[in-house]
Design a protein around this motif. Structure first.
Motif, short mmCIF file in Angstrom:
data_model
loop_
_atom_site.label_atom_id
_atom_site.label_comp_id
_atom_site.label_asym_id
_atom_site.label_seq_id
_atom_site.Cartn_x
_atom_site.Cartn_y
_atom_site.Cartn_z
N GLY A 299 0.74 -1.36 -0.13
CA GLY A 299 0.10 -0.17 0.21
C GLY A 299 0.57 1.44 -0.14
O GLY A 299 2.06 0.84 0.65
N GLY A 300 0.39 2.15 -0.19
CA GLY A 300 1.10 3.62 -0.08
C GLY A 300 0.62 4.46 -1.57
O GLY A 300 1.04 5.31 -1.48
N ASP A 301 0.85 3.59 -2.70
CA ASP A 301 0.77 3.84 -4.14
C ASP A 301 -0.37 3.45 -5.27
O ASP A 301 -0.59 1.77 -4.63
CB ASP A 301 2.62 4.59 -4.71
N ARG A 302 -0.17 3.47 -6.06
CA ARG A 302 -0.55 3.31 -7.19
C ARG A 302 0.36 1.77 -7.67
O ARG A 302 1.13 1.87 -7.87
CB ARG A 302 -0.87 4.30 -8.22
N LEU A 303 -0.34 1.09 -7.65
CA LEU A 303 0.59 -0.91 -7.57
C LEU A 303 -0.15 -1.05 -9.54
O LEU A 303 -0.72 -0.82 -9.96
CB LEU A 303 -0.11 -1.76 -7.24
N ARG A 304 1.45 -0.87 -9.70
CA ARG A 304 1.47 -1.71 -11.40
C ARG A 304 1.42 -2.85 -12.10
O ARG A 304 1.79 -3.46 -12.94
CB ARG A 304 2.54 -0.26 -12.25
N THR A 305 2.33 -3.28 -10.67
CA THR A 305 2.86 -4.84 -11.48
C THR A 305 2.09 -5.45 -10.92
O THR A 305 1.58 -5.83 -9.21
CB THR A 305 4.33 -4.83 -10.56
N TRP A 306 1.63 -7.10 -11.09
CA TRP A 306 0.91 -8.19 -10.30
C TRP A 306 1.96 -8.75 -10.05
O TRP A 306 2.92 -9.44 -10.82
CB TRP A 306 -0.10 -8.47 -11.28
N PRO A 307 2.09 -9.67 -9.09
CA PRO A 307 2.96 -10.99 -8.43
C PRO A 307 2.48 -11.76 -9.59
O PRO A 307 1.92 -12.88 -9.45
CB PRO A 307 2.17 -11.54 -7.48
N ALA A 308 4.34 -11.99 -9.87
CA ALA A 308 3.78 -13.64 -10.52
C ALA A 308 3.39 -14.83 -10.06
O ALA A 308 3.64 -14.93 -8.79
CB ALA A 308 5.55 -13.84 -10.70
#
Length: 633
Positions: A299-308
């Motif tokens: 959290g804290g910002d926009r996550l752009r990456t999905w975990p593999a």
């Protein structure tokens, strides 16, 4: 959660409203009450672990009682107490001790900057500061002090912990009754805002969080988030109210993804919280074997990456402003069942929380239509320590928002206008789209450009400063400061300017790049054209020549090249310059370490990088490590 996707009796999209699971109202005393329960039931269980050191629930309770006894009579219920400690058992004991007194925990971090600290304490009328006596402002050094007999061993522990009492404030702002903690957020006037959070709101958030992750005795939670950043409150109390233990990391794990995952394994961490930029750095590397880690909350910002798919922990994308008590929504990411072609959503509201999406007029929009996110329900804070600002941001709920459950619940009398632009999907899940105003997020921390500009303008040689944000090719948000010196004066050195603003700003707000300009371009409204400034400072623009002697070896040339690429924007940095003084942040340091390893096969740790006085020293260290590795073959 309400998931109806059509309006009653028709095929039109349902309104953008969602409710978290219904929950009985949380009581302000629940937070401390749950901790006390575990002190009684599991006194010998580990409460805080720091490397080889460990303190039980009974020992932590004794330390907290010592803090309360030392402050009793000098600190009253409702008083703000500024805490200038890093992540340590002393920090945890102080947090619990202040709760015992009914005082307000105000986390400022171990090095908030002397002038920033003096400004905040004077404006808010903070009667007591707790921290290393050598870091206290002059007004508190001259007053009464009380040494606190707290542990000084540990990775980030202070060598001495003192409670210092400052002069009485003339007219401090009123602290709302029932405030449990307060936290600073960036302010548009150039000074930070203080948000007051009640014990009931914190208890409600912790209950919703526990329902999602299922924490209990035997779990180990990380205590990793920076102390001035409010998610550390969630880390700290989520463990103590569920009978779990807190694990304190060494400093380098916040810079180095490999050191972080190694520490998770050594410490047996089962529930971890990570700021978004660091999480994305972890996801970019091969996932190691971490059988103990069950939940990873980002959290804290926009996550752009999905975990593999190889990531074995359950990854949750969490969202929540300080004004809504750290966490309002949460989404468990499942790359196998969701569309990974779009950024991960921020999810659905947790227990007791209601959310809606509105247009510019405050009317709720249909699902699928972008708008401003408004939050209501049990998780709302009490407001700012500024009644006028509270009235502007905490407003009456729009028609149609009734209560935190689908049947109407207990009703909602106010909502917080987040300023965040979101879209609610047909299933009631929220997607984060960005900010609606000038405020930006850097390394998970909300920054008001005006506050950064004011920090530069404290220097008498600077006539005006303008701060803008840009996103690098790697998706990292960085600040650029454009400063205009007074005509006829010798322009100050960039490194000197950066050192100066560090006293006024949190680390995340220090710009990555500083440019000196003679004037500013204006738009048709006569305002500074930030877009034009950024366009003129495009990454492919030629950098200004750096001072000092050029590279004397291939390694020095490599270091200079990689540092320039990591810092971005054609930043002028010479081999005689410091990586940190050139705008190097913790996230930039992590990228630099990874890039150097890829280029020359040497893996350095963050403290080794930070100890180097300049880039020549860094190059010499790389050469020495390569020579050692070659000799050992």
């Amino acid at each position: 959660m309400s998931t109806t996707s059509t309006a009653p009796g028709g095929s039109l999209p349902a309104p953008s409203i969602a409710y978290g699971p219904a929950a009985a109202p949380a009581r302000p005393e629940d937070v401390l009450g749950h901790f006390d329960r575990w002190v009684r039931e599991t006194p010998a269980a580990p409460a805080v672990e720091d490397g080889e050191l460990s303190w039980t629930y009974a020992e932590l309770a004794q330390q907290a009682e010592h803090v309360a006894d030392a402050l009793r009579g000098r600190v009253a219920p409702g008083d703000l107490v500024g805490v200038c400690l890093d992540r340590s058992v002393a920090l945890v004991a102080v947090a619990v001790g202040l709760a015992r007194l009914g005082a307000v925990y105000l986390p400022l971090g171990p090095t908030p900057g002397e002038r920033r600290l003096a400004t905040v304490t004077e404006r808010l009328g903070v009667p007591c500061l707790i921290g290393d006596p050598g870091l206290l402002p002059a007004a508190y050094r001259a007053g009464e002090r009380q040494a606190l007999a707290l542990p000084t061993a540990g990775a980030n522990a202070a060598g001495q912990v003192t409670a210092a009492f400052g002069p009485a404030a003339a007219a401090p702002p009123a602290v709302p009754e029932g405030t449990f903690y307060a936290v600073l957020t960036s302010g548009s006037t150039g000074t930070p805002k203080a948000v007051a959070v009640g014990g009931g709101s914190l208890a409600s958030m912790l209950r919703g969080y526990a329902e999602r992750i299922g924490s209990g005795p035997g779990d180990r939670h990380s205590l990793l988030v920076g102390v001035s950043f409010d998610p550390h409150v969630k880390e700290l109390w989520a463990a103590l109210t569920s009978g779990a233990g807190l694990s304190v990391p060494p400093e380098e794990v916040r810079w180095d993804p490999d050191a972080l995952t190694d520490w998770w394994r050594r410490a047996g961490v089962t529930v971890a919280v990570l700021p978004t930029p660091l999480a994305e750095s972890v996801f970019a590397r091969p996932w190691p074997a971490l059988p103990a880690l069950r939940h990873l909350v980002v959290g804290g910002d926009r996550l752009r990456t999905w975990p593999a798919p190889e990531v074995t922990a359950r990854v949750h994308n969490a969202y929540g402003p300080a004004e809504a008590t750290v966490m309002s929504t949460m989404h468990a990411l499942d790359a196998g069942r969701e569309d990974t072609g779009t950024p991960p959503p921020i999810g659905s509201p947790v227990a007791g929380v209601a959310v809606c999406v509105t247009d510019d007029e405050g009317r709720i929009v249909p699902r699928g239509t972008p708008g401003e996110l408004r939050i209501g329900g049990a998780g709302l804070s009490l407001g700012y320590l500024d009644r006028e600002l509270t009235a502007r941001r905490f407003v009456a709920p729009p028609p149609g928002l009734t209560g935190p459950d689908a049947e109407g619940g207990t009703g909602i009398d106010r909502v917080y206008r987040t300023g965040d632009r979101v879209r609610m999907r047909a299933d009631g899940v929220l997607e984060f789209l960005g900010r609606m105003d000038d405020q930006v997020k850097v390394s998970g921390v909300r920054i008001e450009p005006a506050e950064v500009e004011a920090a530069f303008e404290h220097d008498p040689r600077i006539r005006r400063a303008v701060v803008a944000a840009r996103t690098t090719g790697e998706g990292v948000v960085e600040l650029i400061a454009f400063v205009q010196p007074h005509p006829g004066q010798e322009p100050p050195a960039t490194a000197e300017l950066v050192r100066g603003v560090r006293d006024w700003l949190p680390a995340q707000a220090v710009p990555a790049v500083v440019r000196q300009v003679t004037d500013f371009p204006l738009d048709t409204n006569g305002k500074v054209d930030r877009a034009a400034l950024l366009a003129a400072d495009a990454p492919d623009a030629a950098p200004a020549p750096a001072r000092g002697e050029g590279p004397r070896s291939a390694t020095e040339q490599l270091v200079l090249k990689v540092c320039g690429e990591v810092l971005g924007g054609g930043t002028a940095i010479g081999l005689d310059g410091s990586f940190r003084d050139a705008g190097g942040t913790s996230l930039a340091a992590a990228r630099l370490l990874a890039a150097l390893e890829e280029s020359c096969g040497v893996r350095l740790r963050a403290p080794e990088l930070l100890r180097q006085p300049d880039l020549r020293g860094l190059a010499a260290l790389l050469d020495a490590r390569r020579a050692t590795a070659t000799a050992g073959v």
